[in-house]
Design a protein around this motif. Structure first.
Motif, PDB file in Angstrom:
ATOM      1  N   THR A 148       2.559  -8.988   0.242  1.00 40.43           N
ATOM      2  CA  THR A 148       1.940  -9.144   1.557  1.00 40.43           C
ATOM      3  C   THR A 148       0.504  -9.633   1.480  1.00 40.43           C
ATOM      4  OG1 THR A 148       1.096  -6.873   1.611  1.00 40.43           O
ATOM      5  CG2 THR A 148       3.341  -7.241   2.413  1.00 40.43           C
ATOM      6  N   THR A 153       1.329  -1.318   6.651  1.00 42.61           N
ATOM      7  CA  THR A 153       2.146  -1.889   5.575  1.00 42.61           C
ATOM      8  C   THR A 153       3.528  -2.262   6.093  1.00 42.61           C
ATOM      9  OG1 THR A 153       0.969  -0.529   3.961  1.00 42.61           O
ATOM     10  CG2 THR A 153       3.049  -1.503   3.260  1.00 42.61           C
ATOM     11  N   ALA A 206       3.303  -5.479   7.975  1.00 42.60           N
ATOM     12  CA  ALA A 206       3.157  -6.635   7.090  1.00 42.60           C
ATOM     13  C   ALA A 206       4.470  -6.989   6.407  1.00 42.60           C
ATOM     14  CB  ALA A 206       2.081  -6.356   6.047  1.00 42.60           C
ATOM     15  N   LEU A 207       5.248  -5.963   6.038  1.00 45.74           N
ATOM     16  CA  LEU A 207       6.510  -6.210   5.332  1.00 45.74           C
ATOM     17  C   LEU A 207       7.595  -6.750   6.253  1.00 45.74           C
ATOM     18  CD1 LEU A 207       6.649  -3.021   3.067  1.00 45.74           C
ATOM     19  CD2 LEU A 207       6.303  -5.368   2.295  1.00 45.74           C
ATOM     20  N   LEU A 224       5.085 -12.933   4.188  1.00 41.71           N
ATOM     21  CA  LEU A 224       5.042 -12.339   2.851  1.00 41.71           C
ATOM     22  C   LEU A 224       5.745 -13.261   1.864  1.00 41.71           C
ATOM     23  CD1 LEU A 224       8.172 -11.251   2.425  1.00 41.71           C
ATOM     24  CD2 LEU A 224       7.362  -9.287   3.688  1.00 41.71           C
TER      25      LEU A 224
END
Length: 617
Positions: free
Chosen positions: A345, A396, A399-400, A405
């Protein structure tokens, strides 16, 4: 008159002899020309087949590299090139002259082997590789990465029949290759045949696994019904035998591939009942080993036994009791594995100004937050820490699942975390869990086999601290034949070293120092319980701490004999522990160790065993 007839006869006979000699001459010439032409033709065909097979072989290594790098477009082009070379080799070896030459003693066996091998490889490409190649483009990691909070599940659905077709093709191909006779063939053909056989042997277990697991992927992502999974975050700064205390949880919902983070739940008394009794049955020997109330009574200690199945079942039962609904599975991850995933990421900035990255996430979540919130009010400090931890989890997750990513890095991170037992998965659906178990579960008690004896080395913080951030550990395995009955002797040596200096110890926060006063310790001391799980049927014959023999209580966990030692380590100090074990049966085996995944990796080494130092048993 007779004289005239005689001369005529002689001249006729002479002409016939000349014609006869001429006919045989030209017939012989014709035969030689035909034979030479056939030989040249056959030679050209052999060379053509040889060149095509060699070209295909050189491309196969390129194809493997492209596939491992997930360069799907290039791999598809290379696959077409390999197929074309093999088709040409099959065409060359199917020539009628080739088939006639197969009858020639000495030469024929080589030609037959080349023809049959070319045909077998062509079959493998068409019936094993081609179905997989057909879905490879849609299974590119970049296309499977979550985008806008969703994973496209159709490629997983499409892959099910393709993998099944490939599995069937491999079942048909193996007998074809095995039936090829290479006895008496030249070395190159024997080697080529061996390579094809080895390739099939390597593919076989992979296809078996894929054919079993791929049908589970879409349902796991909610293709048949919405699913709720609990993510367990283990904290190895306060180590437990499975990995770390389970101090924080999150709930994600999956519905037709769409992923939503629906809740974050700290493992506090306000969220989970303490003292309500065991939520699952206690395995034989476990209560005596870990102490009353340690197993199954509080979700934060669900990791006290080094079995993820136990931890997940405790989590599921607790969730039903305290949160009011059932879950479909448990996913475990620790901050070290989270750091691996952040390689995919890139850095993430929190509202506090903290930056999460693959380099910063471990020190931030396992040390700096505990040092930052240092008011002395444990309730307030824990609440402040939970807020930052929860934001880190949410950021997190966003972002994932947002799509921005590197999917290859994410796959690599998950694989590394899985291999290190920092990423684990359990399904509440019995058929799925049984399928996963058939391939060997991750995060379970060590299982030995005919070639390898496996032991477990597990650690438990006994102060309620976060001091294991300052712990380094190493394991050394020794094997010897020191007995008349042929049973092997094993020694497991464990080194523990505190990296916390005395000066640093004076300044650590209460959250890091733990309950040192209540435990009668000095601030900064780490008190560790160390467990050795020996193979079922074996005998633990002795133990030492810093070179001095110590008595061991006769503990066990189900069929596993367990040695348990407790040591206290001062700041900047170290301790060495050993366990001696005698194998259950005579014979030689390799010795391996499963070790609790700690904050810092545990090196495992081998050393010779001095039989003179082995205790009598």
């Amino acid at each position: 008159m007779p004289e005239t007839l005689t001369r005529r006869n002689l001249r006729a006979r002479s002409r016939r002899r000349r014609v006869f000699r001429t006919w045989w001459f030209w017939s012989l010439v014709a035969v030689l020309i035909v034979a030479l032409g056939l030989a040249v033709w056959l030679g050209l065909k052999v060379l053509q087949a040889k060149d095509e097979l060699e070209a295909a072989q050189s491309k196969i290594s390129v194809l493997a590299s492209q596939a491992s790098a997930f360069d799907i477009d290039a791999a598809l082009m290379t696959f077409d090139e390999v197929s074309e070379h093999i088709d040409h080799a099959v065409e060359a070896s199917s020539d009628p002259v080739w088939q006639i030459a197969e009858k020639i003693p000495g030469v024929g066996v080589n030609l037959s082997a080349v023809r049959e091998l070319s045909g077998a490889v062509q079959f493998i490409l068409s019936d094993v590789a081609a179905p997989l190649v057909g879905v490879a483009g849609s299974l590119d990691p970049s296309s499977l990465a979550p985008k806008d909070g969703a994973i496209d599940i159709q490629p997983f659905i499409d892959a099910v029949p393709a993998v099944a077709e490939a599995r069937h093709g491999l079942d048909m191909a193996a007998p074809l290759v095995d039936a090829i006779e290479t006895e008496g063939s030249v070395a190159q053909i024997v080697v080529a045949h061996s390579k094809v056989s080895e390739m099939l042997a390597q593919i076989d277990p992979l296809l078996t696994t894929a054919n079993t697991l791929v049908p589970l992927l879409a349902p796991t992502l909610g293709s048949e019904a919405p699913r709720n999974y609990v993510i367990m975050f283990q904290n190895p700064a306060e180590v437990r035998p499975l990995g770390g205390t389970a101090l924080s949880f999150a709930v994600i919902n999956m519905d037709q591939g769409r992923i939503q983070l629906t809740d974050t739940v700290p493992a506090g008394f306000e969220n989970f009942l303490v003292g309500g009794g065991n939520v699952v049955p206690i395995p034989p020997g476990v209560e005596a080993l870990y102490g009353p109330g340690a197993f199954g009574a509080f979700i934060a200690n669900s990791t006290i036994r080094p079995s993820f199945t136990s931890a997940a079942e405790i989590t599921q039962a607790t969730w039903i009791r305290d949160r009011g609904y059932a879950i479909d599975g448990v996913i475990s991850i620790d901050p070290v594995a989270l750091g691996y995933m952040l390689r995919a990421t890139g850095p993430i900035t929190l509202s506090t100004g903290d930056v999460l990255s693959s380099e910063t996430v471990v020190p931030l979540l396992l040390n700096q937050l505990y040092q930052r919130f240092n008011t002395g009010d444990n309730v307030a400090d824990n609440a402040a820490q939970d807020v930052v931890y929860g934001e880190a989890v949410g950021a997190t997750f966003g972002a994932l699942t947002g799509g921005a990513l590197d999917p290859i890095q994410l796959v690599s991170a998950l694989m590394q975390g899985w291999e290190e037992r920092r990423v684990m998965y359990w399904s509440a659906h019995e058929n799925e869990q049984a399928t996963i178990a058939s391939f060997g579960l991750n995060g379970e008690l060590p299982v030995s086999d005919e070639a390898t004896e496996r032991i477990g080395v597990y650690f438990n913080d006994n102060v309620g601290s976060k001091l294991n951030y300052y712990l380094n550990q190493a394991v050394t395995l020794s094997t010897g034949a020191c007995r008349d009955d042929g049973r092997a002797n094993y020694r497991v040596s464990i080194d523990l070293a505190s990296t916390l200096t005395p000066e640093e110890a004076r300044g650590i926060s209460p959250s890091i120092a733990g309950q040192w006063k209540a435990e009668g310790l000095r601030k900064g001391q780490q008190r560790m319980q160390v467990f050795l799980y020996a193979p079922p049927g074996s005998t633990i014959t002795g133990a030492t701490v810093n070179g001095q023999p110590v008595e061991l209580a006769p503990h066990h966990d189900t069929d596993y004999p367990v040695g348990k030692l407790t040591v206290t380590i001062d700041p900047a100090a170290w301790a060495t522990l050993t366990f001696d074990v005698v194998a259950a049966e005579p014979g030689e085996k390799k010795l391996e160790a499963l070790v609790t995944p700690m904050v810092h990796a545990t090196p495992i080494a081998e050393a010779p065993l001095d039989c003179a130092s082995v205790p009598a048993a």
